[in-house]
Structures are given as structure tokens and as C-alpha cells.
Design an enzyme around this catalytic site. Structure first.
Site, mmCIF file in Angstrom:
data_model
loop_
_atom_site.group_PDB
_atom_site.id
_atom_site.type_symbol
_atom_site.label_atom_id
_atom_site.label_comp_id
_atom_site.label_asym_id
_atom_site.label_seq_id
_atom_site.Cartn_x
_atom_site.Cartn_y
_atom_site.Cartn_z
ATOM 1 N N ALA A 185 0.804 -1.224 0.000
ATOM 2 C CA ALA A 185 0.000 0.000 0.000
ATOM 3 C C ALA A 185 0.835 1.272 0.000
ATOM 4 O O ALA A 185 0.285 2.375 -0.018
ATOM 5 C CB ALA A 185 -0.950 0.009 1.205
ATOM 6 N N LYS A 186 2.151 1.136 0.005
ATOM 7 C CA LYS A 186 3.009 2.323 -0.026
ATOM 8 C C LYS A 186 3.042 2.928 -1.430
ATOM 9 O O LYS A 186 2.653 2.291 -2.415
ATOM 10 C CB LYS A 186 4.425 1.963 0.429
ATOM 11 C CG LYS A 186 4.512 1.586 1.908
ATOM 12 C CD LYS A 186 4.158 2.768 2.802
ATOM 13 C CE LYS A 186 4.447 2.514 4.278
ATOM 14 N NZ LYS A 186 3.547 1.545 4.903
ATOM 15 N N THR A 187 3.539 4.156 -1.510
ATOM 16 C CA THR A 187 3.581 4.839 -2.803
ATOM 17 C C THR A 187 4.405 4.052 -3.825
ATOM 18 O O THR A 187 4.078 4.050 -5.014
ATOM 19 C CB THR A 187 4.163 6.251 -2.646
ATOM 20 O OG1 THR A 187 5.383 6.182 -1.889
ATOM 21 C CG2 THR A 187 3.186 7.170 -1.927
#
Length: 373
Positions: A185-187
Site C-alpha cells: 500500500a506504499k507509494t
């Protein structure tokens, strides 16, 4: 009713499925699974991206912080100051290095409060570990001044801040080391866990390379105690590809943040993050869009009823509020924030219409007129 999940995990893969399958097939057919060329290439490319001398791929950002603390020579008897408004992993990285994590308060920007740092410094303090939260970098001039005055080092928890900048310098490159997370879910997310540590220090780099691979040097000789914390080569190959279009991903997040500002800026019951380009010293990447909201729990329930997913980070507790961890401190700003904070959907699967729907649902809850694209 429209459905806007907080995060669309299938989109991480489906968005470029053919390209990802080709990468997986290529790595698999080469049998290139552990510490191969793809990892070395990715480490070089991402170090160049942030302006760091070195990047060391690790199994996850928690390990990255832990190894950074150990590589910096911090251990039993030492104290490390961190903001309690963070994931427990920040404190755990300090704890498992044998040092004592010391939680302090956050400021109005939700980041570590310099005055609270000053008040927490003791003769045992060795380091400050700021969390560059939600894609925003702290005012590092303030933190570096404190560190210099007291002879401390800085190790950054930049898990949520790849490409975020303060005065043109990237998060993760200010202190002796900084760790980034590649959680899906990180950039910049991979298809599992992953992390990286940046450093400009030759000695810290050498120790990190040993610590991540059982203490083995380039010849295979074990020269110190180490761990098994290597970024998988397959994940590195995927991340290296995703890095090629990362700036476009951030541009879209900043566009979404601007839309939220446009649609919700007049809602008096909310405190929004700083808008993109509102402060020339900060370049925010908007890993998350964390607001403060009056009647927060009612708003969250209303949004859920209308198909909008939200999140309160870390189960709604700051690190010092987990009783069994043994902290005995009151941090009024952080405690008040956790009564009000709420994250709205912020990711590149969102359409303009999704952002408008989320915003209008919030506006309707507070009794404001609807807006349009």
C-alpha cells in the site's frame, strides 16, 4: 451507491498485469531469486533517485530501521527519541537493538515536536528518530540543530516518504541512515514485504551489508553476528520497473490532494493537511491523506454506510498508548489527535469522480452544499 474502498489492493497488480507477469517470468527463468543483478540495479537506481550515496535492500522497513540503529553503534544503555504518532515498528526497531525507545509528542503538522525532543534529552540519549509521516518530511533544520547542540545522530523512519522533500532534500537522506517501506500500500509498493536503507556513511553502509546477510563479507567469511534480511530479487525487479513511472504516481496523488483541498477546504469542522505547493520548503508525496475531524467516529460510520472506506492508523492508538509496552508518559497533543484523526482514500486507483463522491459525502454529513467537478 458508489463504492470507494480505502485502498484497492488488486489494483496494485492489475494496473500493469502484463508487465508484471513478464518480469516474474524473466526472473524465474533466470533462477535469479536471491541477491542478484536486479537487486544491485534497483539499489543503484533508487539511491540516485533520492540523492543518497548508498541504498541497501532489506526484507522490510522495520528490519531496515533495526539494522540502521545497530549499524550506527546504538545498543544497550542508549536512548532513542521518537514520535509516538507512528507505527509500533519504529519503537520496536530501537527496542530490539537493545536501546530504550523514548516517545515524545507531535506538533500541529502531526510530525515529531522539536520542543518535546528537547525536554526528553538525557545523558543517555544517542539519537533522534523522526517519522516522516504520511508523505511529509519534518522541518529537518530544527531537528538537526537539536542534534548538533546535544551531539546526537538522526536516523529517519521514512517508511511513508519516498521522494518527499524538505528544502529540496529527500526524506531518508538527512541523518546517518533512513529506511523506506515497500509494503504493497506504499507509494512504491511491491507484492509483499520489502524495504531499503539509505546512507551516505561508508562505515554504516559496510555494517548494513554485513548485518542483512548473516554477517558475511564479500568472500563469504562471517565477520560479525548478522541477520537474514535481504530484499528478494524478484521484488527488486518489480520495484525497479515501478520506479520508472513513480513520479507520475506522485503527481496523481498530489492532484488528488489538491482536489480534496478544493472540495473540503471550506468545511470548518475539518483540519486538512497542507495543500500541495502551499509551503515552498515542503514537497509532500501524500502517502496518506490524514485529516482531523469533529465527530470523527460519527463521520467514519456515515462514510462507511455510503460506501467509503477510511482508516485510523495503527488501530487508533499511539505507541505509548499500548499499555503492555510499559510506557508511562502523557502526550497531550498526540492523545488529542487520536480522538480526531481519520484517513480518507488516497491512492492512484481513485478517479476524479471517486474523490468528488468522497468529498460530497463528507460535506453532506456536516450539512454543506454539494460541489461538482
Amino acid at each position: 451507491m458508489r463504492n470507494v474502498p480505502f485502498f484497492n489492493y488488486p489494483h496494485v497488480f492489475i494496473s500493469r498485469e502484463e508487465e508484471f507477469i513478464a518480469i516474474i517470468r524473466d526472473v524465474g527463468r533466470r533462477g535469479a531469486f536471491i541477491m542478484q543483478k536486479d537487486l544491485a540495479d534497483f539499489e543503484r537506481h533508487i539511491a540516485d533517485y533520492v540523492g543518497a550515496k548508498y541504498a541497501v535492500g532489506v526484507a522490510n522497513a522495520t528490519d531496515g530501521l533495526h539494522l540502521a540503529v545497530r549499524a550506527a553503534g546504538i545498543g544497550p544503555g542508549d536512548e532513542v527519541i521518537f514520535a509516538s504518532h507512528t507505527m509500533v515498528a519504529t519503537a520496536a526497531a530501537i527496542y530490539f537493538a537493545g536501546a530504550t525507545p523514548v516517545p515524545v509528542d507531535c506538533g500541529p503538522d502531526h510530525l515529531i515536536d522539536p520542543e518535546s525532543i528537547e525536554a526528553a534529552i538525557t545523558p543517555r540519549t544517542r539519537a533522534i528518530m523522526p517519522t516522516q509521516l504520511n508523505g511529509r518530511t519534518a522541518n529537518m533544520d530544527f531537528l538537526q540543530a537539536i542534534a548538533d547542540e546535544h551531539g546526537l545522530i538522526i536516523i529517519e523512519d521514512a517508511a511513508q516518504a519516498l521522494g518527499s522533500k524538505f528544502k529540496g532534500q529527500c526524506a531518508g537522506t538527512f541523518g546517518v541512515a533512513g529506511a523506506i517501506s515497500f509494503y504493497p500500500a506504499k507509494t512504491l509498493g511491491c507484492f509483499g514485504d520489502g524495504g531499503i536503507v539509505f546512507t551516505n556513511d561508508d562505515e554504516v553502509y559496510e555494517k548494513l551489508m554485513l548485518l542483512r546477510d548473516h554477517g558475511r563479507d564479500a568472500s563469504g567469511d562471517v565477520v560479525m553476528w548478522g541477520l537474514n534480511s535481504r530484499l528478494d530479487n524478484l521484488q527488486a525487479a518489480i520495484l525497479d520497473y515501478k520506479l520508472t513511472y513513480y513520479d507520475k504516481e506522485i503527481a496523481r496523488r498530489r492532484q488528488i490532494a489538491g482536489m480534496y483541498q478544493q472540495y473540503l477546504g471550506d468545511v470548518a469542522e475539518l483540519v486538512l493537511p497542507p495543500a500541495p505547493d502551499s509551503d515552498p520548503d515542503h514537497y509532500d508525496i501524500f502517502q496518506n491523506y490524514e485529516i482531523e475531524a469533529e465527530r470523527r467516529d460519527e463521520l467514519r460510520a456515515y462514510l462507511k454506510e455510503h460506501g467509503v472506506g477510511t482508516l485510523i492508523q495503527w488501530g487508533g492508538k499511539a505507541v505509548h498508548q499500548f499499555e503492555k509496552l510499559g510506557f508511562d508518559v502523557q502526550l497531550p497533543n498526540t492523545e488529542r489527535l487520536f480522538q480526531r484523526c481519520l484517513m480518507l482514500p488516497m491512492n492512484t486507483s481513485l478517479s476524479d469522480e471517486d474523490v468528488l463522491y468522497v468529498s460530497n459525502t463528507v460535506r453532506k454529513f456536516y450539512g454543506y452544499p454539494q460541489v461538482s467537478l
